[in-house]
Scaffold this motif. Structure first.
Motif, PDB file in Angstrom:
ATOM      1  N   LEU A 158       0.839  -1.210   0.000  1.00 51.41           N
ATOM      2  CA  LEU A 158       0.000   0.000   0.000  1.00 51.41           C
ATOM      3  C   LEU A 158       0.871   1.257   0.000  1.00 51.41           C
ATOM      4  CD1 LEU A 158      -2.702  -1.023   2.659  1.00 51.41           C
ATOM      5  CD2 LEU A 158      -3.001  -0.909   0.183  1.00 51.41           C
ATOM      6  N   ASP A 159       0.236   2.429  -0.236  1.00 53.21           N
ATOM      7  CA  ASP A 159       0.983   3.699  -0.252  1.00 53.21           C
ATOM      8  C   ASP A 159       1.537   4.030   1.134  1.00 53.21           C
ATOM      9  OD1 ASP A 159       0.353   3.986  -2.856  1.00 53.21           O
ATOM     10  OD2 ASP A 159      -1.432   5.227  -2.511  1.00 53.21           O
ATOM     11  N   ASP A 160       2.531   4.909   1.129  1.00 55.28           N
ATOM     12  CA  ASP A 160       3.121   5.368   2.392  1.00 55.28           C
ATOM     13  C   ASP A 160       2.053   5.927   3.331  1.00 55.28           C
ATOM     14  OD1 ASP A 160       5.408   4.681   1.186  1.00 55.28           O
ATOM     15  OD2 ASP A 160       6.284   6.694   1.085  1.00 55.28           O
ATOM     16  N   ASP A 161       1.173   6.772   2.753  1.00 53.22           N
ATOM     17  CA  ASP A 161       0.168   7.450   3.583  1.00 53.22           C
ATOM     18  C   ASP A 161      -0.735   6.458   4.303  1.00 53.22           C
ATOM     19  OD1 ASP A 161       1.226   9.746   2.660  1.00 53.22           O
ATOM     20  OD2 ASP A 161      -0.326  10.130   1.142  1.00 53.22           O
ATOM     21  N   ALA A 162      -1.106   5.401   3.596  1.00 50.03           N
ATOM     22  CA  ALA A 162      -2.012   4.419   4.198  1.00 50.03           C
ATOM     23  C   ALA A 162      -1.344   3.667   5.345  1.00 50.03           C
ATOM     24  CB  ALA A 162      -2.487   3.426   3.143  1.00 50.03           C
ATOM     25  N   ALA A 195       2.431 -15.627  16.310  1.00 44.32           N
ATOM     26  CA  ALA A 195       2.626 -14.569  17.302  1.00 44.32           C
ATOM     27  C   ALA A 195       3.178 -13.310  16.636  1.00 44.32           C
ATOM     28  CB  ALA A 195       3.571 -15.058  18.392  1.00 44.32           C
ATOM     29  N   ARG A 196       4.098 -13.485  15.677  1.00 46.23           N
ATOM     30  CA  ARG A 196       4.672 -12.305  14.993  1.00 46.23           C
ATOM     31  C   ARG A 196       3.600 -11.609  14.159  1.00 46.23           C
ATOM     32  NH1 ARG A 196      10.966 -12.910  13.545  1.00 46.23           N
ATOM     33  NH2 ARG A 196      10.537 -10.884  12.608  1.00 46.23           N
ATOM     34  N   VAL A 197       2.751 -12.405  13.522  1.00 44.07           N
ATOM     35  CA  VAL A 197       1.667 -11.816  12.708  1.00 44.07           C
ATOM     36  C   VAL A 197       0.731 -11.004  13.596  1.00 44.07           C
ATOM     37  CG1 VAL A 197      -0.361 -12.341  11.304  1.00 44.07           C
ATOM     38  CG2 VAL A 197       1.771 -13.606  10.940  1.00 44.07           C
ATOM     39  N   VAL A 198       0.370 -11.605  14.729  1.00 45.75           N
ATOM     40  CA  VAL A 198      -0.581 -10.942  15.628  1.00 45.75           C
ATOM     41  C   VAL A 198       0.031  -9.669  16.204  1.00 45.75           C
ATOM     42  CG1 VAL A 198      -1.844 -11.212  17.788  1.00 45.75           C
ATOM     43  CG2 VAL A 198      -1.781 -13.088  16.147  1.00 45.75           C
ATOM     44  N   THR A 199       1.332  -9.713  16.492  1.00 39.08           N
ATOM     45  CA  THR A 199       2.007  -8.539  17.060  1.00 39.08           C
ATOM     46  C   THR A 199       1.958  -7.351  16.098  1.00 39.08           C
ATOM     47  OG1 THR A 199       3.491 -10.042  18.200  1.00 39.08           O
ATOM     48  CG2 THR A 199       4.169  -7.736  18.109  1.00 39.08           C
ATOM     49  N   LEU A 200       2.021  -7.638  14.796  1.00 32.37           N
ATOM     50  CA  LEU A 200       1.989  -6.552  13.806  1.00 32.37           C
ATOM     51  C   LEU A 200       0.695  -5.732  13.909  1.00 32.37           C
ATOM     52  CD1 LEU A 200       3.440  -8.215  10.568  1.00 32.37           C
ATOM     53  CD2 LEU A 200       4.491  -6.451  11.973  1.00 32.37           C
ATOM     54  N   ALA A 201      -0.369  -6.385  14.321  1.00 33.00           N
ATOM     55  CA  ALA A 201      -1.658  -5.688  14.432  1.00 33.00           C
ATOM     56  C   ALA A 201      -1.632  -4.662  15.563  1.00 33.00           C
ATOM     57  CB  ALA A 201      -2.776  -6.687  14.658  1.00 33.00           C
ATOM     58  N   HIS A 202      -0.623  -4.743  16.451  1.00 34.79           N
ATOM     59  CA  HIS A 202      -0.537  -3.790  17.559  1.00 34.79           C
ATOM     60  C   HIS A 202       0.203  -2.519  17.169  1.00 34.79           C
ATOM     61  CE1 HIS A 202      -0.867  -7.453  20.468  1.00 34.79           C
ATOM     62  NE2 HIS A 202      -2.009  -7.138  19.896  1.00 34.79           N
ATOM     63  N   ASN A 203       0.816  -2.513  15.988  1.00 37.04           N
ATOM     64  CA  ASN A 203       1.595  -1.351  15.565  1.00 37.04           C
ATOM     65  C   ASN A 203       0.707  -0.106  15.423  1.00 37.04           C
ATOM     66  OD1 ASN A 203       2.795   0.492  13.371  1.00 37.04           O
ATOM     67  ND2 ASN A 203       4.510  -0.850  13.898  1.00 37.04           N
ATOM     68  N   LYS A 204       1.213   1.012  15.941  1.00 36.03           N
ATOM     69  CA  LYS A 204       0.382   2.231  15.943  1.00 36.03           C
ATOM     70  C   LYS A 204       0.129   2.768  14.536  1.00 36.03           C
ATOM     71  CE  LYS A 204       1.565   3.862  20.546  1.00 36.03           C
ATOM     72  NZ  LYS A 204       2.466   4.738  21.316  1.00 36.03           N
ATOM     73  N   GLU A 205       1.104   2.636  13.638  1.00 32.90           N
ATOM     74  CA  GLU A 205       0.971   3.219  12.307  1.00 32.90           C
ATOM     75  C   GLU A 205       0.114   2.347  11.373  1.00 32.90           C
ATOM     76  OE1 GLU A 205       3.963   3.499  13.818  1.00 32.90           O
ATOM     77  OE2 GLU A 205       3.896   5.679  14.075  1.00 32.90           O
ATOM     78  N   PHE A 206       0.518   1.105  11.238  1.00 32.83           N
ATOM     79  CA  PHE A 206      -0.164   0.264  10.234  1.00 32.83           C
ATOM     80  C   PHE A 206      -0.987  -0.888  10.855  1.00 32.83           C
ATOM     81  CE2 PHE A 206       4.387  -1.041  10.394  1.00 32.83           C
ATOM     82  CZ  PHE A 206       4.237  -2.296  10.973  1.00 32.83           C
ATOM     83  N   GLY A 207      -1.128  -0.859  12.181  1.00 34.25           N
ATOM     84  CA  GLY A 207      -1.878  -1.936  12.849  1.00 34.25           C
ATOM     85  C   GLY A 207      -3.307  -2.073  12.341  1.00 34.25           C
ATOM     86  N   GLY A 208      -3.940  -0.911  12.070  1.00 34.78           N
ATOM     87  CA  GLY A 208      -5.328  -0.940  11.589  1.00 34.78           C
ATOM     88  C   GLY A 208      -5.447  -1.632  10.240  1.00 34.78           C
ATOM     89  N   GLN A 209      -4.470  -1.353   9.354  1.00 40.45           N
ATOM     90  CA  GLN A 209      -4.485  -2.001   8.025  1.00 40.45           C
ATOM     91  C   GLN A 209      -4.277  -3.513   8.158  1.00 40.45           C
ATOM     92  OE1 GLN A 209      -5.300  -0.761   5.282  1.00 40.45           O
ATOM     93  NE2 GLN A 209      -4.888   1.431   5.263  1.00 40.45           N
ATOM     94  N   ILE A 210      -3.364  -3.894   9.049  1.00 38.59           N
ATOM     95  CA  ILE A 210      -3.122  -5.328   9.259  1.00 38.59           C
ATOM     96  C   ILE A 210      -4.403  -5.989   9.764  1.00 38.59           C
ATOM     97  CG2 ILE A 210      -1.883  -6.997  10.704  1.00 38.59           C
ATOM     98  CD1 ILE A 210      -0.030  -5.893   8.663  1.00 38.59           C
ATOM     99  N   GLU A 211      -5.056  -5.301  10.694  1.00 37.59           N
ATOM    100  CA  GLU A 211      -6.267  -5.881  11.288  1.00 37.59           C
ATOM    101  C   GLU A 211      -7.364  -6.081  10.247  1.00 37.59           C
ATOM    102  OE1 GLU A 211      -7.398  -4.015  14.979  1.00 37.59           O
ATOM    103  OE2 GLU A 211      -9.446  -4.703  14.682  1.00 37.59           O
ATOM    104  N   SER A 212      -7.478  -5.136   9.314  1.00 37.25           N
ATOM    105  CA  SER A 212      -8.575  -5.265   8.346  1.00 37.25           C
ATOM    106  C   SER A 212      -8.225  -6.138   7.141  1.00 37.25           C
ATOM    107  CB  SER A 212      -9.035  -3.877   7.878  1.00 37.25           C
ATOM    108  OG  SER A 212      -7.946  -3.160   7.353  1.00 37.25           O
ATOM    109  N   HIS A 213      -6.954  -6.364   6.878  1.00 38.62           N
ATOM    110  CA  HIS A 213      -6.566  -7.148   5.692  1.00 38.62           C
ATOM    111  C   HIS A 213      -6.090  -8.559   6.006  1.00 38.62           C
ATOM    112  CE1 HIS A 213      -6.501  -3.152   3.807  1.00 38.62           C
ATOM    113  NE2 HIS A 213      -6.710  -3.803   2.684  1.00 38.62           N
TER     114      HIS A 213
END
Lengths: 319, 121
Positions: A158-162, A195-213
């Motif tokens: 995805l783009d930088d902004d997203a 566990a690593r995949v799930v941890t990515l969803a906690h990231n403040k910047e792109f966690g939301g995108q991980i959670e929805s995709h």
């Protein structure tokens, strides 16, 4: 020499059966339809019985896992039964010259068909959002991890902004590359990969995108493991399992059978459209239309008949 | 006119019967966890009863002549024959199966679910 003086070997021609040609054709067509749907339903029963674990126990995915909503199926059964009753009523009414009542009942039949497809669409949407689609379901833990890594790759593109800026994107791209390597080299256990995949969803910047995709993160993020080391499902409402053995066989059977049935409903709507058009804006119905409505009704009852068997087999029976 | 009225009454009664059958199926669904085999037989028997009602009355087969047997008997026999023919190879297994990845995972999946429900590893 006249022809009549020679006895002919051919049997004498005779009149056909004592029923309208159109009705006979319709019944012959229904004969082929019976074969078509009995092949689908018969094969469904057989493949369903073949879905077993190593002990031979049946493990067909349950309704909760596959988002099968029994009450929706029951309502649709009622809708089709009501529409069948309305068709025979309309046929009788048009036959005896009560065109206004006949037209009203035909309109209600059409409305029932729309309602049926609406409920079916709601059910399909439930499968769509949970990715319960043929060929897309993870059937093993390894497949689920592979799918999660692939979906992280989609997010990383995805783009930088997203993704909350270039630095955050760089981190995600690097993490994705690392996960791909770890998966290929089998350096981590599947549990550690999860566990690593799930941890990515906690990231403040792109966690939301991980959670929805990423389906795995959607279902399991923000939860601890239970005593046996398994991730605990996030949301009971989702009902989706982490991975679904025989899930693709289920999805293929489900969408093939209910999809073909839905196509028959749409064809039924087209068939009913013509007398409705005639009744509403084409000069009105007449007694001669009773035969058409009877034939259309025979087709519609068959559509109802198929659903009468699909409802228990898909929504209720567990064998 | 009397004939029409009697047909209307029959259709209404059949409609009510079909609704009652559908409600019975939905009620049976509530017990499928406890007795899946019994519920399976009951709901399929109800489906056969509903189908019979639709074919006999709504599709007028009760009042049609002998052609209905000529037309429907072959299709019915073939329709029943197809799953029976497929069943020995796919539905049942005579020999021990070679476990596939899906079968193995299905076994593990079931085990882990049971452990979670009991709260024991």
């Amino acid at each position: 020499m006249s022809h009549s003086s020679h006895p002919t070997a051919a049997p004498p021609l005779q009149m056909g059966l004592k029923l309208a040609n159109s009705k006979l054709c319709l019944w012959l067509f229904l004969g082929t339809e019976i074969m078509f749907f009995s092949a689908l339903i018969g094969t469904y029963i057989v493949v369903r019985l073949s879905a077993v674990d190593t002990e031979g126990n049946g493990v067909w995915p349950s309704n909760e896992i596959t988002h099968i909503v029994t009450i929706a199926g029951a309502i649709n059964t009622f809708v089709l039964i009501a529409s069948s009753w309305l068709v025979v009523k309309a046929h009788e009414e048009i036959g005896r010259g009560q065109f206004r009542e006949g037209l009203r009942d035909l309109l209600l039949v059409f409305a029932c068909a729309v309602l049926f497809l609406g409920i079916k669409g709601y059910e399909y949407q439930g499968k769509w959002v949970r990715d319960i689609l043929p060929g897309r379901i993870s059937e093993t833990q390894l497949q689920a991890v592979e799918k999660a890594v692939r979906q992280i790759g989609t997010v990383a593109a995805l783009d930088d902004d997203a993704l909350g800026g270039a630095p955050a994107k760089k981190i995600l791209v690097a993490e994705h590359a690392q996960l791909e390597n770890l998966l290929r080299q089998e350096k981590l256990t599947l549990e550690a990969m999860e566990a690593r995949v799930v941890t990515l969803a906690h990231n403040k910047e792109f966690g939301g995108q991980i959670e929805s995709h990423v389906m795995m993160a959607t279902i399991y993020h923000d939860r601890t493991r239970d005593d046996s080391g398994h991730l605990v499902p996030l949301d009971k409402e989702h009902h989706a399992a982490y991975y679904i053995p025989y899930g693709n066989l289920f999805a293929s059977s489900y969408f093939t059978i209910t999809g073909f049935h839905a196509i028959h409903v749409i064809v039924g709507m087209i068939i009913f459209f013509f007398p409705l058009k005639k009744g509403l804006i084409g000069g009105g119905l007449e007694e001669a239309d009773a035969q058409y409505v009877e034939n259309a009704g025979l087709y519609w009852h068959f559509v109802d008949l198929v659903w009468i068997f699909l409802f228990p087999l898909i929504y209720i029976v567990q064998f | 006119m009397a004939d029409h009225d009697s047909h209307d009454k029959i259709y209404s009664r059949v409609f009510v019967a079909l609704c009652v059958f559908t409600v019975l199926s939905a009620i049976a669904d509530l017990f499928k966890e406890a007795t899946p085999a019994v519920v399976g037989v009951v709901v399929l028997a109800i489906a056969v009863a509903k189908a019979t009602c639709v074919m006999l009355f709504f599709m007028h087969l009760k009042w049609e002549r002998g052609w209905k047997y000529v037309l429907l008997a072959p299709t019915t026999i073939l329709a029943i024959g197809l799953p029976i023919a497929l069943m020995p190879d796919i539905g049942w297994s005579y020999y021990h199966r070679v476990p596939t990845e899906t079968m193995i995972e299905a076994g593990h999946h079931g085990d882990s679910d049971g452990a979670d429900d009991d709260g024991n590893p």
